[in-house]
Design an enzyme around this catalytic site. Structure first.
Site, PDB file in Angstrom:
ATOM      1  N   CYS A  29      12.434   7.350   0.507  1.00  0.00           N
ATOM      2  CA  CYS A  29      11.784   6.477   1.471  1.00  0.00           C
ATOM      3  C   CYS A  29      10.795   7.226   2.342  1.00  0.00           C
ATOM      4  O   CYS A  29      10.924   8.426   2.577  1.00  0.00           O
ATOM      5  CB  CYS A  29      12.813   5.855   2.421  1.00  0.00           C
ATOM      6  SG  CYS A  29      14.076   4.908   1.615  1.00  0.00           S
ATOM      7  N   GLY A  55       7.969   6.824  -1.949  1.00  0.00           N
ATOM      8  CA  GLY A  55       8.633   5.637  -2.463  1.00  0.00           C
ATOM      9  C   GLY A  55       7.608   4.656  -2.969  1.00  0.00           C
ATOM     10  O   GLY A  55       6.691   4.286  -2.232  1.00  0.00           O
ATOM     11  N   ASN A 130      15.124   5.983   6.619  1.00  0.00           N
ATOM     12  CA  ASN A 130      14.985   6.952   5.531  1.00  0.00           C
ATOM     13  C   ASN A 130      16.237   7.804   5.527  1.00  0.00           C
ATOM     14  O   ASN A 130      16.577   8.415   6.547  1.00  0.00           O
ATOM     15  CB  ASN A 130      13.741   7.836   5.770  1.00  0.00           C
ATOM     16  CG  ASN A 130      13.606   8.934   4.730  1.00  0.00           C
ATOM     17  OD1 ASN A 130      14.118   8.825   3.623  1.00  0.00           O
ATOM     18  ND2 ASN A 130      12.928  10.004   5.087  1.00  0.00           N
ATOM     19  N   GLY A 131      16.916   7.852   4.393  1.00  0.00           N
ATOM     20  CA  GLY A 131      18.143   8.643   4.309  1.00  0.00           C
ATOM     21  C   GLY A 131      19.213   7.878   3.577  1.00  0.00           C
ATOM     22  O   GLY A 131      18.929   6.910   2.864  1.00  0.00           O
ATOM     23  N   TYR A 271       9.330  20.280  -2.734  1.00  0.00           N
ATOM     24  CA  TYR A 271       8.750  19.225  -3.560  1.00  0.00           C
ATOM     25  C   TYR A 271       8.413  17.916  -2.841  1.00  0.00           C
ATOM     26  O   TYR A 271       7.367  17.344  -3.078  1.00  0.00           O
ATOM     27  CB  TYR A 271       9.711  18.913  -4.719  1.00  0.00           C
ATOM     28  CG  TYR A 271       9.274  17.764  -5.594  1.00  0.00           C
ATOM     29  CD1 TYR A 271       8.111  17.828  -6.352  1.00  0.00           C
ATOM     30  CD2 TYR A 271      10.022  16.592  -5.653  1.00  0.00           C
ATOM     31  CE1 TYR A 271       7.705  16.759  -7.146  1.00  0.00           C
ATOM     32  CE2 TYR A 271       9.624  15.523  -6.447  1.00  0.00           C
ATOM     33  CZ  TYR A 271       8.473  15.611  -7.193  1.00  0.00           C
ATOM     34  OH  TYR A 271       8.071  14.564  -7.970  1.00  0.00           O
TER      35      TYR A 271
END
Ligand code: SF4
Length: 500
Positions: A29, A55, A130-131, A271
Site C-alpha cells: 500500500c 500498489g 499501510n501495513g 526494493y
C-alpha cells in the site's frame, strides 16, 4: 453523510511496473493525505500517482467538504480513475486522503478498497492504512462476539470497530485507545470532522512522512510524493507518534506508547521505496549504490561486464561496477509496455511473462563473462529464466550477485510474500540455489553488510535497528493470528529441493 461513488472496475488490469511472474515481494500500500489544501483531492491523486509502485490493484480517495465525507474508489491505476477534472470535482473540500493497494489481509474487491469509512457517534471517520495488523483475526473474532458487524474483510476495519466501542471522550483518545489493542505494522491517515490524524506503529515498521505545501500539511508513504505535488519534506512521522492537524493547520504531537527502539522495514531501502525517495534519513538511491559497493567488497567476481536486472537492480549494479572497476552495461533490456493480468494461472504462464518483459542485449553479452545484479531472489523462477536468457544470448559465464540476504521468511507486516515453502532460500542452501538458477556462482550480501551499507555499524543482535525478519526470522512483534492458525508457527513444511 457519506456518498460512496464507486467507479466502475477497470476491467482486465494491466500495468508496466511490476514483475510478470509474481517473483518479487510486493509492497502492499501507499497512502497520501492533505489538509488545509485548496484542491486537496487533486493533490491526493497526484501524490498517489507518485506512489503507484506501492500498489496497483485499486485506489480510493475520500474528501471532506466541511460537512460531508465523499468517497470514490476504483480498481486499477490512479490515472485510470482520477485523472479527469470531473473525477476530482466530485471530491470537494480542503481535506482528502487516499490509498493505493495490492490486496493484503482481506483480499481483493471494492469493499476492501480504502480509505474505509464509517459514521461513528462522534461523526464521520475515514481511515487509510499501510501495513498489516498481525492480531486482526483475533480482534475481529472478539469484536464480532460483542456484536460488531463488519462491512469488509480488511484487517483495517478492526480499528474502526475498536474506535467505535471505545469509551474515551475525544476521537483522538478513542483512536489511541484502539491502537493499544493492535499489534503489527501500521502507518495511518485518519480523517474526522475535527481534522486529520497521522500515526505510525510504535516500531515504525511502515514508513510515513510529513510535508508542507503552502499552508497545507501533507502526509505520504514516501517523500517522492512531495516532490510531485510541490510540497516540502519536513520530517518523518516518528515511530509511535500521533500527529493531529486541525483545519487551521495547527499540529499537535504525542507519543502515547512511549518510545521503544524503532524497527523500520529494511526492505524499503532494498526494493520497495522509489530510488528518488528519502527513507530513514537516507537517499534510497545512494543506499542502493552503497549496497552494491558492499556486495562487491564481500563477493567480487572476475568478469567482463556488470549487468543489472532492470529496473530495481540498477543502483546496486552501479555501486558494484564502480567498486570493482568492471564496466556497467545494460545487458538486459526491459520492455515497459508489457501488460500483465493479475492472475497468472500456471508456472508456464509465469515463465512466458519473464521472457516478454526482459530481452537480452545479445550483441553486448555474446562471448562475455558477466555478473548479474538483482535486488533479491524470492521464488527463483525469474532468476533462472534470466540466467538462461543470458546463456542463450552467448554469455560465456553468468554469475549472480544479490543485493539483499537470502529471503527465507514470510513478511506479516503488509508485504505480499509467497508462503514460506515457496521461498527459494527457505528450501535450499546456497549451492542448491546456485544449481537451481543455473548460475556459475551465486552470492548474497551479508546481513551485517546490508546494515553497514544503509548507515549502521552492523546489525545489533540485541536490538536490531531495522525490521529484517524476512532475512532473519526475527519478527519484532507478536504474530498472534499466526500462532492461532493451523500453522502453529513460521515453520516450513518439508519440500524436496529436487522436486523444485
Ligand atoms: Fe520489511 Fe521484511 Fe520486515 Fe516485512 S519482514 S517489514 S519486508 S523487513
Amino acid at each position: 453523510m457519506a456518498h460512496d461513488g464507486f467507479i466502475s472496475p477497470a476491467g482486465n488490469i494491466t500495468h508496466p511496473f511490476i514483475d510478470e511472474d509474481g517473483d518479487k515481494l510486493r509492497e502492499e500500500c501507499g497512502i497520501f493525505g492533505a489538509i488545509k489544501a485548496e484542491r486537496a483531492a487533486a493533490a491526493t491523486a497526484l501524490g498517489l500517482h507518485a506512489l503507484q509502485h506501492r500498489g496497483q490493484e485499486a485506489v480510493g480517495i475520500t474528501s471532506f467538504d466541511g460537512k460531508d465525507f465523499i468517497s470514490r474508489r476504483g480498481l486499477g491505476h490512479v490515472a485510470e480513475n482520477f485523472s479527469s477534472a470531473e473525477a476530482i470535482a466530485e471530491l470537494p473540500g480542503t481535506m482528502a486522503a487516499g490509498h493505493v493497494r495490492y490486496s493484503t489481509t482481506g483480499g481483493a474487491g471494492l469493499r476492501n478498497v480504502q480509505p474505509l469509512y464509517a459514521e461513528l457517534a462522534s461523526g464521520g471517520f475515514a481511515i487509510a492504512h499501510n501495513g498489516n495488523i498481525s492480531n486482526a483475526m483475533a480482534l475481529r473474532k472478539d469484536l464480532v462476539g460483542r456484536g460488531s458487524i463488519f462491512q469488509s474483510t480488511s484487517d483495517t476495519e478492526v480499528i474502526i470497530h475498536l474506535v467505535a466501542t471505545s469509551r474515551y471522550p475525544t476521537i483522538a483518545d478513542r483512536l489511541i485507545d484502539a491502537l493499544r489493542f493492535v499489534e503489527g505494522a501500521y502507518a495511518l491517515i485518519v480523517m474526522t470532522p475535527e481534522g486529520m490524524i497521522a500515526c505510525r506503529d510504535p516500531l515504525g515498521i511502515r514508513p510515513l512522512v510529513m510535508g508542507k505545501m503552502g499552508d497545507a500539511v501533507v502526509f505520504a508513504s514516501e517523500t517522492v510524493a512531495f516532490d510531485v505535488v510541490g510540497a516540502e519534506f519536513i520530517r518523518e512521522v516518528e515511530p509511535g507518534e500521533i500527529l493531529q492537524v486541525d483545519f487551521e493547520g495547527n499540529i499537535t504531537s504525542s507519543h502515547p506508547f512511549g518510545k521503544p527502539a524503532a524497527r523500520p522495514c529494511i526492505f524499503e531501502h532494498v526494493y520497495f521505496s522509489r530510488p528518488d525517495s528519502i527513507f530513514a534519513g537516507q537517499s534510497v538511491y545512494e543506499a542502493r549504490k552503497a549496497i552494491g559497493t558492499q556486495l562487491a567488497i564481500e563477493s567480487p567476481c572476475d568478469v567482463d561486464l556488470v549487468v543489472p536486472v532492470p529496473d530495481s537492480g540498477v543502483p546496486a549494479a552501479i555501486g558494484y561496477a564502480q567498486r570493482s572497476g568492471v564496466p556497467f552495461e545494460l545487458g538486459i533490456i526491459r520492455s515497459h509496455y508489457v501488460g500483465r493480468t493479475f492472475i497468472q494461472p500456471s508456472d508456464a504462464a509465469r515463465h512466458s511473462g519473464v521472457k516478454r518483459k526482459h530481452n537480452a542485449n545479445r550483441g553486448l553479452v555474446e562471448g562475455k563473462r558477466i555478473v548479474l545484479i538483482d535486488d533479491s531472489i524470492v521464488r527463483g523462477t525469474t532468476s533462472l529464466k534470466i540466467v538462461e536468457m543470458m546463456r542463450e544470448a552467448g554469455a560465456s559465464e553468468v554469475h549472480f550477485r544479490v543485493a539483499s540476504p537470502p529471503t527465507a521468511h514470510s513478511c506479516f507486516y503488509g508485504v505480499d510474500t509467497p508462503e514460506r515453502s515457496k521461498l527459494l532460500a527457505a528450501r535450499m542452501e546456497l549451492e542448491a540455489m546456485r544449481e537451481f538458477i543455473k548460475a556459475d556462482s551465486l552470492a548474497f550480501i551479508s546481513i551485517d553488510g546490508l546494515y553497514r551499507a544503509v548507515g549502521s555499524k552492523g546489525r545489533d543482535k540485541a536490538c536490531p535497528q531495522f525490521c529484517d525478519a524476512c532475512f532473519t526470522g526475527d519478527y519484532p512483534t507478536s504474530l498472534t493470528d499466526l500462532s492461532l492458525s493451523d500453522r502453529k508457527s513460521d515453520e516450513l513444511p518439508f519440500v524436496d529441493p529436487k522436486a523444485a
